[in-house]
Design an enzyme around this catalytic site. Structure first.
Site, PDB file in Angstrom:
ATOM      1  NE  ARG A  76      10.218  -3.338   6.266  1.00 15.71           N
ATOM      2  CZ  ARG A  76      10.373  -2.116   5.754  1.00 15.71           C
ATOM      3  NH1 ARG A  76      11.386  -1.381   6.177  1.00 15.71           N
ATOM      4  NH2 ARG A  76       9.539  -1.644   4.862  1.00 15.71           N
ATOM      5  N   GLY A 115      17.401   2.827   8.853  1.00 20.46           N
ATOM      6  CA  GLY A 115      17.931   1.697   9.611  1.00 20.46           C
ATOM      7  C   GLY A 115      19.140   1.084   8.939  1.00 20.46           C
ATOM      8  CG  ASP A 138       9.120   6.907   4.176  1.00 26.53           C
ATOM      9  OD1 ASP A 138       7.981   6.958   3.667  1.00 26.53           O
ATOM     10  OD2 ASP A 138       9.504   5.975   4.906  1.00 26.53           O
ATOM     11  NE  ARG A 173     -20.150   7.944  -1.359  1.00 22.36           N
ATOM     12  CZ  ARG A 173     -20.214   6.825  -2.043  1.00 22.36           C
ATOM     13  NH1 ARG A 173     -19.173   6.439  -2.767  1.00 22.36           N
ATOM     14  NH2 ARG A 173     -21.309   6.081  -2.013  1.00 22.36           N
ATOM     15  CG  HIS A 182       4.771   3.973   9.598  1.00 24.49           C
ATOM     16  ND1 HIS A 182       3.508   3.734  10.095  1.00 24.49           N
ATOM     17  CD2 HIS A 182       5.037   2.952   8.752  1.00 24.49           C
ATOM     18  CE1 HIS A 182       3.040   2.615   9.594  1.00 24.49           C
ATOM     19  NE2 HIS A 182       3.947   2.111   8.761  1.00 24.49           N
ATOM     20  CD  GLU A 233       1.961   3.729   6.011  1.00 24.56           C
ATOM     21  OE1 GLU A 233       1.673   2.526   5.937  1.00 24.56           O
ATOM     22  OE2 GLU A 233       3.123   4.163   5.898  1.00 24.56           O
ATOM     23  NE  ARG A 277     -18.351   4.672   0.788  1.00 26.46           N
ATOM     24  CZ  ARG A 277     -19.349   5.017   1.582  1.00 26.46           C
ATOM     25  NH1 ARG A 277     -19.101   5.667   2.718  1.00 26.46           N
ATOM     26  NH2 ARG A 277     -20.600   4.715   1.257  1.00 26.46           N
TER      27      ARG A 277
END
Length: 359
Positions: A76, A115, A138, A173, A182, A233, A277
């Site tokens: 990166r 980027g 993504d 659960r 992100h 995320e 969980r």
């Protein structure tokens, strides 16, 4: 003689090798293959900055169609610091230009995400010939309906949700599966729908914890013993979405939870009393062999990139629109993010299926 430089930048993903193979095989099958030299820059833009490269031949690209990662290595190199001198005072942009001209390159083939494309467009503006390929799990690059790596990551994230279903049902659960993403929620949205998630939380649609709890309690009333939540995320609550970037960053610095999923789990457990969980597939989503779709898709894009080079057409990203491979001007791509619109048809259809987005 055509001299072609090639590099992969940013996070790795499936089908990078398949895309590079597509470029080289296309050039190899052209009438002028004997007049083409391939220079592979190592570890992304770092290789171009510091002149680290390998001469490559067709053999180097043989047998890599199914291989994940990248044979060139990657790293990166943030665009926001690309114009800043390195620790030794080196002008990185000038260094890239000098290495390009030193090797007498005719073109750079650059594979990467947002980027990476910003820097690629900067190099174009500096006078270098550039062709790019859209790589990211993504699927957030503007100008293309699809990026390679995305479908492979969807398959892996979907598998994770599938596997969680049996244990969630057995133990009654609430299970949270944290999916990469992100800034955008394409991966979480698609994997969540494919895996039968009951709640999907993505960055573009800030969630209300009370709405999330309502959905869980509604399922309880209907006799469902468990709830599956797919969380990106970068998912964010309505309260946090109202904060400025500076305020949110300051809050996160004091946040005791490792990610939004754990914070969400604690809030749900407190409000419902149910066991919660968290499962985080993490970098598994970027790893392994590309799925058949990505192998074909990346090969098609690579072939078009090879044709651009043969035609002497530079300054384009090879994209995909309406099921056709297209050439998209780099200046139209750089700096733009393809987000999930809350009004998108796929979101509305998910809601029709009973999926909650917590809003």
């Amino acid at each position: 003689m055509k001299r072609i430089g090639m590099l992969t930048s940013g996070g790795d993903c499936q089908a990078l090798n398949a895309a590079m193979r597509g470029v080289v095989k296309t050039l190899d099958n052209s009438n002028n293959r004997e007049n083409v030299e391939i220079y592979g820059f190592l570890d992304g833009y770092r290789g171009l900055i510091y002149g680290k490269f390998q001469m490559l031949t067709g053999r180097d690209f043989s047998g890599i169609l199914t291989k994940g990662g990248t044979i060139l290595g990657t790293s990166r190199t943030p665009f926001k610091t690309i114009k800043d001198p390195d620790e030794n005072g080196l002008n990185k942009v000038e260094a890239m230009k000098q290495n390009y001209h030193k090797l007498q390159l005719d073109c750079l083939v650059i594979l990467g995400g947002n980027g990476t494309h910003k820097t690629a467009n900067l190099l174009r503006q500096e006078g270098l010939n550039v062709v790019t390929l859209p790589k990211t799990i993504d699927n957030d690059l503007w100008g293309t309906d699809m990026t390679f790596g995305f479908q492979s990551a969807v398959d892996i994230a979907t598998d994770a949700i599938d596997y969680i279903h049996t244990t969630a049902a057995s133990h009654a659960r609430v299970f949270i599966v944290e999916v990469m993403g992100h800034k955008v929620g394409w991966l979480t949205l698609n994997a969540g729908m494919a895996g039968g998630a009951d709640i999907i939380l993505i960055p573009e649609i800030p969630y209300d914890i009370n709405k999330v709890v309502e959905k869980i309690e509604e399922r309880n009333r209907r006799g469902s013993r468990f709830t599956i939540i797919a969380v990106a995320e970068g998912a964010i609550s309505k309260e946090d979405a109202k904060l400025s970037k500076k305020e949110y960053k300051k809050k996160q610095e004091k946040n005791p939870y490792p990610s939004v999923s754990y914070e969400l789990a604690a809030a749900i457990q407190k409000k419902t009393g149910k066991e919660v969980r968290v499962t985080v597939p993490g970098h598994m989503q970027r790893g392994g062999s590309p799925c058949p779709y990505d192998r074909v898709f990346a090969s098609r894009l690579g072939a078009e990139a090879g044709k651009l080079i043969m035609d002497g057409q530079y300054g384009f990203m090879v994209g995909y629109r309406n099921r056709e491979v297209v050439r998209v001007p780099l200046e139209d791509v750089a700096g733009k993010l393809k987000e999930v619109s809350p009004d998108a048809s796929i979101v509305q259809e998910a809601k029709l299926l009973g999926i909650s987005f917590g809003n």
